[in-house]
Design a protein around this motif. Structure first.
Motif, mmCIF file in Angstrom:
data_model
loop_
_atom_site.group_PDB
_atom_site.id
_atom_site.type_symbol
_atom_site.label_atom_id
_atom_site.label_comp_id
_atom_site.label_asym_id
_atom_site.label_seq_id
_atom_site.Cartn_x
_atom_site.Cartn_y
_atom_site.Cartn_z
ATOM 1 N N ASN A 33 -44.191 60.774 26.450
ATOM 2 C CA ASN A 33 -43.369 60.204 25.382
ATOM 3 C C ASN A 33 -44.269 59.973 24.176
ATOM 4 O OD1 ASN A 33 -40.591 59.471 26.785
ATOM 5 N ND2 ASN A 33 -42.230 59.005 28.230
ATOM 6 N N GLY A 34 -44.311 60.965 23.298
ATOM 7 C CA GLY A 34 -45.252 60.944 22.185
ATOM 8 C C GLY A 34 -44.911 59.888 21.152
ATOM 9 N N ILE A 35 -45.953 59.219 20.673
ATOM 10 C CA ILE A 35 -45.832 58.197 19.633
ATOM 11 C C ILE A 35 -46.473 58.750 18.368
ATOM 12 C CG2 ILE A 35 -46.328 55.794 19.051
ATOM 13 C CD1 ILE A 35 -47.167 55.438 22.036
ATOM 14 N N THR A 36 -45.890 58.475 17.209
ATOM 15 C CA THR A 36 -46.536 58.870 15.966
ATOM 16 C C THR A 36 -47.887 58.181 15.882
ATOM 17 O OG1 THR A 36 -44.417 59.133 14.848
ATOM 18 C CG2 THR A 36 -46.353 58.910 13.458
ATOM 19 N N PRO A 37 -48.981 58.946 15.733
ATOM 20 C CA PRO A 37 -50.316 58.342 15.807
ATOM 21 C C PRO A 37 -50.627 57.479 14.580
ATOM 22 C CG PRO A 37 -50.416 60.698 16.241
ATOM 23 C CD PRO A 37 -49.072 60.412 15.652
ATOM 24 N N ALA A 38 -50.438 56.183 14.740
ATOM 25 C CA ALA A 38 -50.835 55.219 13.720
ATOM 26 C C ALA A 38 -51.855 54.285 14.343
ATOM 27 C CB ALA A 38 -49.620 54.447 13.216
#
Length: 207
Positions: free
Chosen positions: A164-169
């Motif tokens: 479940n990919g998260i926007t990389p922040a």
């Protein structure tokens, strides 16, 4: 440029990476001679540029067929014209949150974890030992009370929900990471585990 690990922390991606979609690219590996499908396993950290903008993500799978390795990623979207893709010498780090017993709805259902340094969030996996039935079991991972998004949801009768990919922040050093269960199967799943994939922000500035 170098094509193998060991020349530095970041190494140029070999095989002429070519975009397929926002989440997939290919590289050439004639006869699978370099075993790039093995080298670029799940957890491989990537960076690249798009129009001068730094981007990052993580490999979730790689498969070889007919002189080509197809690589799937989570993170920032690959857009046409990306360049200077590199991979890190070290796999992404992981923190696992165990939730023993019945997977019932609730807040702060596991131990808290304090981010030891500023980090890039990448992906979430969810696993249960015993599947629930009727309705999904849905988890929500929070940073100081705000959802990271990409909530893992394990379907009725299933035991996993990976990648479940998260926007990389950046998650700030000292942030408190907690886990909620937002929805539960009618016959509840048993013994849950949430795996949070990330890497230290400091890696970005290594050579």
């Amino acid at each position: 440029g170098a094509t193998g690990a060991g020349s530095g922390f970041w190494t140029a991606m070999p095989g002429s990476p070519t975009r397929v979609s926002d989440t997939q690219f290919t590289i050439t590996d004639t006869g699978n001679a370099n075993k790039y499908d093995k080298l670029f396993c799940k957890g491989t950290v990537l960076t690249w540029n798009e129009g001068g903008t730094w981007q990052t993500g993580m490999v979730i799978s790689a498969a070889y067929d007919s002189n080509t390795v197809t690589i799937d990623i989570v993170g920032d979207s690959l857009t046409a014209g990306f360049d200077t893709m590199k991979y890190a010498a070290q796999l992404a780090m992981r923190e696992t949150f165990a939730i023993p017993g019945s997977q019932a709805t609730g807040t702060d259902v596991t131990r808290q974890w304090v981010a030891p340094f500023a980090l890039y969030k990448l992906s979430l996996d969810a696993i249960v030992d015993t599947a629930g039935t009727t309705n999904a079991t849905t988890y929500d991972v929070n940073d100081d009370g705000s959802s990271l998004g990409a909530n893992p949801s394990i379907a009725s009768g299933e035991t996993t929900d990976f990648n479940n990919g998260i926007t990389p922040a950046v998650v700030a050093s000292g942030s408190i990471i907690t886990v909620d269960i937002d929805a539960a199967s009618t016959t509840q799943a048993i013994d849950g585990y949430i795996v949070f994939w990330y890497y230290p922000e400091s890696w970005r500035y290594r050579s």
